[in-house]
Design a protein around this motif. Structure first.
Motif, PDB file in Angstrom:
ATOM      1  N   LEU A  78      55.277  57.547  56.534  1.00  0.00           N
ATOM      2  CA  LEU A  78      54.490  58.528  57.267  1.00  0.00           C
ATOM      3  C   LEU A  78      53.116  58.007  57.660  1.00  0.00           C
ATOM      4  CD1 LEU A  78      55.411  61.735  55.208  1.00  0.00           C
ATOM      5  CD2 LEU A  78      56.172  61.149  57.519  1.00  0.00           C
ATOM      6  N   ARG A  79      52.478  57.250  56.770  1.00  0.00           N
ATOM      7  CA  ARG A  79      51.110  56.802  57.074  1.00  0.00           C
ATOM      8  C   ARG A  79      51.074  55.698  58.126  1.00  0.00           C
ATOM      9  NH1 ARG A  79      48.858  52.361  53.803  1.00  0.00           N
ATOM     10  NH2 ARG A  79      50.563  51.304  52.709  1.00  0.00           N
ATOM     11  N   ASN A  80      52.197  55.026  58.334  1.00  0.00           N
ATOM     12  CA  ASN A  80      52.228  53.933  59.304  1.00  0.00           C
ATOM     13  C   ASN A  80      52.748  54.347  60.673  1.00  0.00           C
ATOM     14  OD1 ASN A  80      51.195  51.752  57.717  1.00  0.00           O
ATOM     15  ND2 ASN A  80      53.106  51.717  56.571  1.00  0.00           N
ATOM     16  N   GLN A  81      52.999  55.645  60.854  1.00  0.00           N
ATOM     17  CA  GLN A  81      53.413  56.145  62.161  1.00  0.00           C
ATOM     18  C   GLN A  81      52.183  56.514  62.985  1.00  0.00           C
ATOM     19  OE1 GLN A  81      56.752  56.397  63.119  1.00  0.00           O
ATOM     20  NE2 GLN A  81      57.203  55.415  61.160  1.00  0.00           N
ATOM     21  N   LYS A  82      52.244  56.245  64.285  1.00  0.00           N
ATOM     22  CA  LYS A  82      51.147  56.644  65.174  1.00  0.00           C
ATOM     23  C   LYS A  82      51.307  58.079  65.657  1.00  0.00           C
ATOM     24  CE  LYS A  82      50.113  51.996  66.881  1.00  0.00           C
ATOM     25  NZ  LYS A  82      50.006  51.123  68.094  1.00  0.00           N
ATOM     26  N   PHE A  83      52.567  58.519  65.707  1.00  0.00           N
ATOM     27  CA  PHE A  83      52.852  59.880  66.147  1.00  0.00           C
ATOM     28  C   PHE A  83      53.768  60.543  65.123  1.00  0.00           C
ATOM     29  CE2 PHE A  83      52.334  57.173  69.906  1.00  0.00           C
ATOM     30  CZ  PHE A  83      51.277  57.814  70.534  1.00  0.00           C
ATOM     31  N   LYS A  84      53.748  61.853  65.110  1.00  0.00           N
ATOM     32  CA  LYS A  84      54.582  62.597  64.181  1.00  0.00           C
ATOM     33  C   LYS A  84      56.045  62.249  64.400  1.00  0.00           C
ATOM     34  CE  LYS A  84      55.834  67.300  62.805  1.00  0.00           C
ATOM     35  NZ  LYS A  84      55.589  68.748  63.025  1.00  0.00           N
ATOM     36  N   PRO A  85      56.726  61.723  63.386  1.00  0.00           N
ATOM     37  CA  PRO A  85      58.140  61.345  63.556  1.00  0.00           C
ATOM     38  C   PRO A  85      59.014  62.584  63.756  1.00  0.00           C
ATOM     39  CG  PRO A  85      57.482  61.124  61.262  1.00  0.00           C
ATOM     40  CD  PRO A  85      56.236  61.428  62.029  1.00  0.00           C
ATOM     41  N   ARG A  86      60.009  62.440  64.620  1.00  0.00           N
ATOM     42  CA  ARG A  86      60.893  63.576  64.893  1.00  0.00           C
ATOM     43  C   ARG A  86      61.797  63.882  63.718  1.00  0.00           C
ATOM     44  NH1 ARG A  86      62.991  62.505  71.138  1.00  0.00           N
ATOM     45  NH2 ARG A  86      60.924  62.625  72.146  1.00  0.00           N
ATOM     46  N   LYS A  87      62.446  62.832  63.191  1.00  0.00           N
ATOM     47  CA  LYS A  87      63.384  63.050  62.084  1.00  0.00           C
ATOM     48  C   LYS A  87      63.245  61.907  61.096  1.00  0.00           C
ATOM     49  CE  LYS A  87      66.950  64.983  60.020  1.00  0.00           C
ATOM     50  NZ  LYS A  87      66.594  64.929  58.622  1.00  0.00           N
ATOM     51  N   PRO A  88      62.555  62.149  59.964  1.00  0.00           N
ATOM     52  CA  PRO A  88      62.405  61.084  58.972  1.00  0.00           C
ATOM     53  C   PRO A  88      63.758  60.632  58.420  1.00  0.00           C
ATOM     54  CG  PRO A  88      60.871  62.888  58.565  1.00  0.00           C
ATOM     55  CD  PRO A  88      61.843  63.373  59.585  1.00  0.00           C
ATOM     56  N   TRP A  89      63.738  59.517  57.695  1.00  0.00           N
ATOM     57  CA  TRP A  89      64.982  58.917  57.198  1.00  0.00           C
ATOM     58  C   TRP A  89      65.545  59.643  55.976  1.00  0.00           C
ATOM     59  CZ3 TRP A  89      64.578  57.287  52.187  1.00  0.00           C
ATOM     60  CH2 TRP A  89      63.279  57.062  51.695  1.00  0.00           C
ATOM     61  N   TRP A  90      64.768  60.554  55.360  1.00  0.00           N
ATOM     62  CA  TRP A  90      65.221  61.228  54.146  1.00  0.00           C
ATOM     63  C   TRP A  90      65.589  62.682  54.444  1.00  0.00           C
ATOM     64  CZ3 TRP A  90      60.190  59.753  55.104  1.00  0.00           C
ATOM     65  CH2 TRP A  90      59.251  60.776  55.287  1.00  0.00           C
ATOM     66  N   ASP A  91      66.269  63.299  53.508  1.00  0.00           N
ATOM     67  CA  ASP A  91      66.608  64.724  53.610  1.00  0.00           C
ATOM     68  C   ASP A  91      65.421  65.548  53.140  1.00  0.00           C
ATOM     69  OD1 ASP A  91      69.201  64.165  54.488  1.00  0.00           O
ATOM     70  OD2 ASP A  91      69.947  63.986  52.431  1.00  0.00           O
ATOM     71  N   ASP A  92      65.177  66.643  53.826  1.00  0.00           N
ATOM     72  CA  ASP A  92      64.040  67.491  53.473  1.00  0.00           C
ATOM     73  C   ASP A  92      64.179  68.036  52.055  1.00  0.00           C
ATOM     74  OD1 ASP A  92      62.794  67.162  55.889  1.00  0.00           O
ATOM     75  OD2 ASP A  92      63.751  68.904  56.814  1.00  0.00           O
ATOM     76  N   ALA A  93      63.090  67.922  51.285  1.00  0.00           N
ATOM     77  CA  ALA A  93      63.070  68.491  49.938  1.00  0.00           C
ATOM     78  C   ALA A  93      62.592  69.935  49.955  1.00  0.00           C
ATOM     79  CB  ALA A  93      62.161  67.661  49.032  1.00  0.00           C
ATOM     80  N   LEU A  94      61.873  70.304  51.019  1.00  0.00           N
ATOM     81  CA  LEU A  94      61.348  71.658  51.150  1.00  0.00           C
ATOM     82  C   LEU A  94      62.146  72.441  52.192  1.00  0.00           C
ATOM     83  CD1 LEU A  94      57.530  70.827  51.273  1.00  0.00           C
ATOM     84  CD2 LEU A  94      58.722  71.938  49.374  1.00  0.00           C
ATOM     85  N   SER A  95      62.397  73.694  51.889  1.00  0.00           N
ATOM     86  CA  SER A  95      63.031  74.559  52.891  1.00  0.00           C
ATOM     87  C   SER A  95      61.982  74.970  53.916  1.00  0.00           C
ATOM     88  CB  SER A  95      63.612  75.795  52.221  1.00  0.00           C
ATOM     89  OG  SER A  95      62.551  76.607  51.712  1.00  0.00           O
ATOM     90  N   LYS A  96      62.419  75.470  55.032  1.00  0.00           N
ATOM     91  CA  LYS A  96      61.484  75.932  56.059  1.00  0.00           C
ATOM     92  C   LYS A  96      60.582  77.034  55.518  1.00  0.00           C
ATOM     93  CE  LYS A  96      64.231  74.803  60.169  1.00  0.00           C
ATOM     94  NZ  LYS A  96      64.890  75.344  61.389  1.00  0.00           N
ATOM     95  N   GLN A  97      61.140  77.895  54.664  1.00  0.00           N
ATOM     96  CA  GLN A  97      60.355  78.997  54.096  1.00  0.00           C
ATOM     97  C   GLN A  97      59.264  78.449  53.171  1.00  0.00           C
ATOM     98  OE1 GLN A  97      62.581  81.755  51.679  1.00  0.00           O
ATOM     99  NE2 GLN A  97      61.039  83.371  51.875  1.00  0.00           N
ATOM    100  N   GLU A  98      59.639  77.481  52.318  1.00  0.00           N
ATOM    101  CA  GLU A  98      58.656  76.896  51.408  1.00  0.00           C
ATOM    102  C   GLU A  98      57.560  76.164  52.186  1.00  0.00           C
ATOM    103  OE1 GLU A  98      61.291  75.833  47.442  1.00  0.00           O
ATOM    104  OE2 GLU A  98      61.485  74.567  49.233  1.00  0.00           O
ATOM    105  N   ARG A  99      57.980  75.436  53.214  1.00  0.00           N
ATOM    106  CA  ARG A  99      57.019  74.684  54.014  1.00  0.00           C
ATOM    107  C   ARG A  99      56.041  75.625  54.692  1.00  0.00           C
ATOM    108  NH1 ARG A  99      57.934  69.470  55.191  1.00  0.00           N
ATOM    109  NH2 ARG A  99      60.138  69.754  54.687  1.00  0.00           N
ATOM    110  N   SER A 100      56.564  76.738  55.212  1.00  0.00           N
ATOM    111  CA  SER A 100      55.726  77.708  55.913  1.00  0.00           C
ATOM    112  C   SER A 100      54.710  78.337  54.962  1.00  0.00           C
ATOM    113  CB  SER A 100      56.607  78.784  56.552  1.00  0.00           C
ATOM    114  OG  SER A 100      55.824  79.734  57.239  1.00  0.00           O
ATOM    115  N   LYS A 101      55.130  78.653  53.736  1.00  0.00           N
ATOM    116  CA  LYS A 101      54.224  79.245  52.754  1.00  0.00           C
ATOM    117  C   LYS A 101      53.078  78.287  52.416  1.00  0.00           C
ATOM    118  CE  LYS A 101      57.331  82.477  50.372  1.00  0.00           C
ATOM    119  NZ  LYS A 101      57.975  82.794  49.090  1.00  0.00           N
TER     120      LYS A 101
END
Length: 588
Positions: A484-507
């Motif tokens: 993440l720190r070596n990207q110049k722009f927000k990556p569309r789809k990282p190489w790993w599976d999300d650990a946070l649900s959309k609800q958790e991320r939003s909170k």
């Protein structure tokens, strides 16, 4: 007679200094056209282009990296036009000249050694009386008998005209590497190196060199590489040139040097640390081996403790990137000794560590005494060793596995924190990590295919998971951070599976909006809106306290978050950290 000087460079960005010196020395008596290609260009394309120029004489500059492709081109050209005169020169054909003349009957002349004066004399005879015995440093045939005329005297370098003033080159200066000499020869006698054959060091005119550098910078040159074998052999000369380059440089220009690190005085390094702009200089340092017995056998004098002092001082100054070289396969350096050499040098953490394999170059002492150490090597260029009396072909193959992943995972700096944690805390030594991963990489067949950035992360994760290491979760946290720190722009789809649900991320995002100080004062000052957070940041969990590790180097296994902000306006990526417990009351 229409004359073309040509060569096949290793890459498009490279330029040939040798053919430019020949052209400059032959002017104004002869108008010579330059024609450069790469070893990746199809031979038929090269032949087609050269034939279209309608030359009567073609000269080729030959090296180990281009000789095989050059021979193909020569044979095709001679079939098309048997009257075409072919001249070869360069280090690859300077030695074993008789063998080359017999091997390639299409060749009419070979220039031996330093070529400026010999090539000009040859042109004089080709345009005149054809008395080739008047030309020194040349091989040719007379009445079907091979004639070899040795060089008589070395040229006075101070009299050489500049090879940098051709109009046709100016538009390409910013796009390609410009090579420059300030001296020829080497004071050392390393038996694996061609430079050891020429005794003594000769210098070009300093004022002319400086004028050339000014000219190159004024016309847009960005990367200027000094090809001097030991740039810092004269401390006073090196200091004068360093001061000149610091005073005269243009923004964005980079100067590269080959230096001998163990003879560099601390006061010189301190001068550079104090005065050189960051990124202006780049050092290439040939370590080759830290085995004293090996170095003695190849007549290489090296004080590794002084070399370490130099590399460390330069690294601490944070002004100059360093590229260190190793050679696998030197005499009496077996697999375990080379492992020690690798670990000794990796301990210095150079920005780049180049792992190469011994090449038995024509003319070198090591090739002449190959039987002493049981060397078996390729018959064709690049004459790389296949084995010797203490290093088997299987050992060399294993070390090649190291080379493959070293380039991708260290030299390219895609995941510095990840690799640092692995070599310092997980594997017995840096070499063990690169060896185990490299062998795994080869067994998977990954060395035969191309890779996207995400693939490199996935491959490392697969390797660690297959090794049953109990630190996979920790290391995957470092991998997320590096990615993440070596990207110049927000990556569309990282190489790993999300650990946070959309609800958790939003909170969590909303808790940050309510209290930006959770991520520190710098973050709070940005006053990011809800739209900014969702559009220009990435939020991820880590299984350890990243902030504590980065400050102390010690691992504390308590959950934390990283929020990475991609500031597209200022082209800046910033990582903010916070412990998971700081959000527990907000997230629930």
């Amino acid at each position: 007679m229409k004359t073309v000087l040509s060569t096949l460079n290793a890459k498009y960005i490279h330029t040939s200094l040798s053919i430019r010196y020949l052209k400059a020395y032959a002017e104004p008596d002869y108008d010579i056209e330059l024609a450069e290609y790469t070893i990746k260009d199809p031979a038929m394309n090269i032949v087609t282009d050269l034939h279209a120029k309608k030359p009567e004489i073609i000269g080729f500059s030959c090296y180990i990296w281009n000789i095989e492709e050059t021979i193909k081109v020569i044979k095709m050209l001679k079939k098309i036009n048997p009257s075409l005169l072919i001249v070869l020169g360069g280090p690859e054909v300077t030695y074993d000249t008789r063998e080359w003349m017999e091997k390639i009957p299409e060749v009419d002349f070979i220039i031996i050694g330093e070529g400026e004066q010999s090539f000009k004399q040859l042109l004089d005879e080709l345009h005149g009386e054809h008395n080739y015995e008047n030309v020194s440093g040349i091989a040719y045939r007379k009445d079907a008998a091979l004639q070899i005329k040795p060089q008589r005297n070395k040229i006075d370098l101070k009299t050489l005209p500049s090879p940098f003033r051709f109009k046709e080159d100016l538009s390409q200066l910013s796009k390609r590497v410009t090579y420059i000499e300030t001296s020829r020869g080497c004071p050392f006698s390393c038996q694996f190196c061609l430079s050891s054959i020429e005794v003594g060091v000769r210098y070009f005119d300093r004022d002319k060199v400086k004028e050339d550098i000014r000219f190159l910078m004024e016309h847009g040159a960005k990367t200027i590489k000094f090809v001097d074998r030991t740039f810092n052999i004269s401390r006073s000369y090196a200091m004068e040139m360093f001061q000149f380059l610091i005073d005269e440089h243009k923004p964005g220009t980079v100067f590269q040097f080959e230096i001998t690190a163990d003879i560099m005085r601390p006061e010189v390094i301190q001068f550079l640390n104090d005065n050189a702009p960051k990124g202006l200089f780049r050092f290439e340092i040939g370590v080759q081996s830290t085995n004293d017995a090996t170095n003695e056998l190849v007549m290489r004098k090296q004080n590794f403790s002084k070399l370490t002092r130099t590399v460390t001082m330069v690294k601490e100054g944070q002004k100059i990137d360093q590229h260190l070289d190793l050679i696998a396969g030197l005499p009496e350096e077996d697999y375990h000794s080379f492992k020690k050499t690798f670990n000794d040098v990796f301990e210095l953490r150079p920005e780049e560590l180049q792992l190469g394999f011994l090449k038995m170059l024509r003319g070198t002492g090591l090739r002449l005494r190959a039987e002493d150490h049981g060397y078996v090597y390729m018959d064709h260029s690049p004459y790389e060793i296949l084995k010797n009396n203490i290093l088997s072909f299987e050992d060399i193959t294993k070390i090649k596995h190291v080379e493959d992943v070293l380039e991708k995972y260290w030299n390219d700096h895609r995941m510095d924190e990840t690799v640092e944690y692995l070599v310092s805390n997980v594997f017995a030594s840096p070499f063990d990590f690169f060896q185990d991963f490299g062998t795994f990489w080869d067994k998977k067949g990954w060395s035969r295919i191309g890779h996207q950035l995400e693939d490199l992360y996935k491959h490392l994760f697969e390797f660690l998971a297959s090794s049953n290491h109990d630190v996979v979760d920790i290391v995957s946290g470092f991998m997320k951070y590096d990615y993440l720190r070596n990207q110049k722009f927000k990556p569309r789809k990282p190489w790993w599976d999300d650990a946070l649900s959309k609800q958790e991320r939003s909170k969590i995002y909303h808790s940050i909006l309510e209290n930006p100080l959770l991520l520190g004062e710098e973050f709070a000052r940005k006053q990011l809106t809800e739209k900014d957070l969702f559009k220009h940041t990435v939020l991820e969990t880590l299984p350890f306290n990243l902030n504590h590790y980065l400050k102390t180097g010690k691992m504390v296994e308590e959950g934390s978050f990283i929020l990475v902000h991609y500031d597209t306006v200022h082209s800046k990526t910033t990582v903010y950290t916070a412990l998971s417990r700081e959000f527990e009351s907000k997230v629930g």
